[in-house]
Design a protein around this motif. Structure first.
Motif, PDB file in Angstrom:
ATOM      1  N   MET A 167       0.845  -1.199   0.000  1.00 59.66           N
ATOM      2  CA  MET A 167       0.000   0.000   0.000  1.00 59.66           C
ATOM      3  C   MET A 167       0.881   1.250   0.000  1.00 59.66           C
ATOM      4  O   MET A 167       1.817   1.343   0.784  1.00 59.66           O
ATOM      5  N   PRO A 168       0.617   2.236  -0.853  1.00 60.30           N
ATOM      6  CA  PRO A 168       1.475   3.402  -0.943  1.00 60.30           C
ATOM      7  C   PRO A 168       1.412   4.251   0.315  1.00 60.30           C
ATOM      8  O   PRO A 168       0.385   4.319   0.977  1.00 60.30           O
ATOM      9  N   HIS A 169       2.546   4.910   0.676  1.00 60.75           N
ATOM     10  CA  HIS A 169       2.582   5.814   1.815  1.00 60.75           C
ATOM     11  C   HIS A 169       1.872   7.111   1.438  1.00 60.75           C
ATOM     12  O   HIS A 169       2.032   7.635   0.340  1.00 60.75           O
ATOM     13  N   ALA A 170       1.108   7.668   2.378  1.00 61.76           N
ATOM     14  CA  ALA A 170       0.256   8.813   2.083  1.00 61.76           C
ATOM     15  C   ALA A 170       1.052  10.010   1.579  1.00 61.76           C
ATOM     16  O   ALA A 170       0.748  10.585   0.529  1.00 61.76           O
ATOM     17  N   ASP A 171       2.107  10.410   2.333  1.00 62.99           N
ATOM     18  CA  ASP A 171       2.860  11.604   1.949  1.00 62.99           C
ATOM     19  C   ASP A 171       3.529  11.439   0.588  1.00 62.99           C
ATOM     20  O   ASP A 171       3.509  12.349  -0.255  1.00 62.99           O
ATOM     21  N   ASP A 172       4.128  10.283   0.371  1.00 61.97           N
ATOM     22  CA  ASP A 172       4.800  10.036  -0.904  1.00 61.97           C
ATOM     23  C   ASP A 172       3.799  10.061  -2.059  1.00 61.97           C
ATOM     24  O   ASP A 172       4.086  10.593  -3.137  1.00 61.97           O
ATOM     25  N   SER A 173       2.632   9.471  -1.852  1.00 65.23           N
ATOM     26  CA  SER A 173       1.629   9.392  -2.913  1.00 65.23           C
ATOM     27  C   SER A 173       1.060  10.761  -3.246  1.00 65.23           C
ATOM     28  O   SER A 173       0.790  11.071  -4.406  1.00 65.23           O
ATOM     29  N   ALA A 203      -8.154   7.849  -1.561  1.00 67.06           N
ATOM     30  CA  ALA A 203      -7.739   6.664  -2.323  1.00 67.06           C
ATOM     31  C   ALA A 203      -6.576   5.956  -1.645  1.00 67.06           C
ATOM     32  O   ALA A 203      -6.537   4.718  -1.571  1.00 67.06           O
ATOM     33  N   VAL A 204      -5.612   6.729  -1.144  1.00 65.44           N
ATOM     34  CA  VAL A 204      -4.457   6.135  -0.461  1.00 65.44           C
ATOM     35  C   VAL A 204      -4.914   5.357   0.772  1.00 65.44           C
ATOM     36  O   VAL A 204      -4.434   4.259   1.056  1.00 65.44           O
ATOM     37  N   ARG A 205      -5.859   5.929   1.488  1.00 66.59           N
ATOM     38  CA  ARG A 205      -6.327   5.297   2.725  1.00 66.59           C
ATOM     39  C   ARG A 205      -7.135   4.023   2.458  1.00 66.59           C
ATOM     40  O   ARG A 205      -7.092   3.078   3.239  1.00 66.59           O
ATOM     41  N   ARG A 206      -7.865   4.024   1.357  1.00 67.16           N
ATOM     42  CA  ARG A 206      -8.778   2.912   1.092  1.00 67.16           C
ATOM     43  C   ARG A 206      -8.196   1.819   0.195  1.00 67.16           C
ATOM     44  O   ARG A 206      -8.725   0.717   0.151  1.00 67.16           O
ATOM     45  N   TYR A 207      -7.140   2.144  -0.501  1.00 65.06           N
ATOM     46  CA  TYR A 207      -6.632   1.239  -1.529  1.00 65.06           C
ATOM     47  C   TYR A 207      -6.116  -0.076  -0.950  1.00 65.06           C
ATOM     48  O   TYR A 207      -5.384  -0.110   0.024  1.00 65.06           O
ATOM     49  N   GLN A 208      -6.539  -1.159  -1.572  1.00 65.00           N
ATOM     50  CA  GLN A 208      -6.034  -2.487  -1.253  1.00 65.00           C
ATOM     51  C   GLN A 208      -5.459  -3.066  -2.535  1.00 65.00           C
ATOM     52  O   GLN A 208      -6.183  -3.277  -3.510  1.00 65.00           O
ATOM     53  N   GLU A 209      -4.151  -3.293  -2.549  1.00 67.45           N
ATOM     54  CA  GLU A 209      -3.488  -3.740  -3.772  1.00 67.45           C
ATOM     55  C   GLU A 209      -3.950  -5.131  -4.179  1.00 67.45           C
ATOM     56  O   GLU A 209      -3.954  -6.061  -3.375  1.00 67.45           O
ATOM     57  N   THR A 232      -5.114   3.681 -11.407  1.00 69.18           N
ATOM     58  CA  THR A 232      -6.466   3.493 -11.934  1.00 69.18           C
ATOM     59  C   THR A 232      -7.506   3.737 -10.849  1.00 69.18           C
ATOM     60  O   THR A 232      -8.504   4.431 -11.055  1.00 69.18           O
ATOM     61  N   TYR A 233      -7.249   3.165  -9.675  1.00 68.22           N
ATOM     62  CA  TYR A 233      -8.175   3.335  -8.553  1.00 68.22           C
ATOM     63  C   TYR A 233      -8.217   4.800  -8.114  1.00 68.22           C
ATOM     64  O   TYR A 233      -9.295   5.363  -7.879  1.00 68.22           O
ATOM     65  N   ALA A 234      -7.042   5.418  -8.012  1.00 69.51           N
ATOM     66  CA  ALA A 234      -6.972   6.807  -7.560  1.00 69.51           C
ATOM     67  C   ALA A 234      -7.678   7.746  -8.529  1.00 69.51           C
ATOM     68  O   ALA A 234      -8.342   8.695  -8.113  1.00 69.51           O
TER      69      ALA A 234
END
Length: 252
Positions: free
Chosen positions: A1-7, A46-52, A60-62
């Motif tokens: 899962m991507p890190h919030a700040d980086d994303s 999107a970052v918080r909810r995303y499940q890879e 795509t999800y974002a």
């Protein structure tokens, strides 16, 4: 899962790109910064909810979440003037009447004639009507729902519509995707190409104009006309899905 700040840093250009694409279809009163701010909120969500998963890339999800957040912001602002909606409805009604009579998609000249307008004045009307969404919930409500003192909040309108058997509820309860695909398939080839270039390939007005060998203003006119055709089809489908007494009780 991507890190919030980086994303947020990495995908900020995507937010701006999506905001600019949406802004090109909206009235001048809409601010780019408002769309970007809403889009960044959508990105964070999107970052918080995303499940890879194997079949869902984060970008795509974002993109879906960002666009959704921007549209929610537009609904909340009630950005579309009543005069613009009235012009769009006038065009849609003319298209509906012609399609029922001709049993085919009417030409631009036929629509202008139905409206008793010279072709250049009809094209100006199309330009004025730009920014109308394919589906805008309030456009399916009755005059009583949208008159003085009516609730303008999106959720309130949604709840009110579901309680009264609004025509759009009938459409959404059925296979909306199939109805939308059918409406797009019924478009003239030129307008189908335009929508494909705009929404599938994400080209801007200048790029679309170059491909179709028309001006950017002409692209706006054709897109407004395509949107009016689709909305007319969807409204017709919504009414067909209602029981007869519902059709009589509620008139758009």
């Amino acid at each position: 899962m991507p890190h919030a700040d980086d994303s947020l840093v990495e995908y900020a250009p995507l937010v701006r790109k999506l905001a600019l694409q949406l802004l090109a279809r909206l009235p001048a009163s809409v601010e780019l910064d408002d769309l970007i701010q809403a889009g960044m909120i959508g990105l964070l969500d999107a970052v918080r909810r995303y499940q890879e998963t194997a079949d869902a890339q984060f970008e795509t999800y974002a993109t879906t979440r960002i666009r959704g957040a921007m549209l929610d912001e537009l609904r909340g602002q009630d950005w579309l003037p009543r005069s613009v909606r009235a012009k769009a409805r006038k065009i849609e009604q003319a298209i509906q009447q012609l399609e029922q009579r001709l049993m085919r998609a009417p030409t631009e000249a036929e629509i202008a004639q139905q409206l008793e307008l010279p072709l250049n004045e009809y094209q100006a009307l199309l330009h004025d009507a730009q920014g109308v969404q394919i589906v805008h919930y309030e456009d399916f409500t009755t005059d009583a729902d949208t008159g003085p003192g009516a609730q303008s909040d999106w959720s309130a309108t949604l709840n009110h519509g579901s309680a009264t058997g609004n025509p759009l509820d009938s459409l959404l309860a059925g296979d909306f995707r199939q109805a939308l695909v059918h409406a797009i398939d019924a478009l003239p080839d030129r307008e189908k190409l335009l929508l494909s270039l705009c929404y599938e390939q994400g080209l801007n007005l200048k790029e679309i104009g170059a491909i179709m060998n028309v001006t950017e203003a002409r692209v706006c006119q054709l897109r407004s006309q395509a949107t009016a055709r689709i909305r007319a089809k969807l409204k017709e489908q919504a009414w067909q899905d209602l029981p007869k007494e519902g059709q009589i009780a509620q008139i758009i």
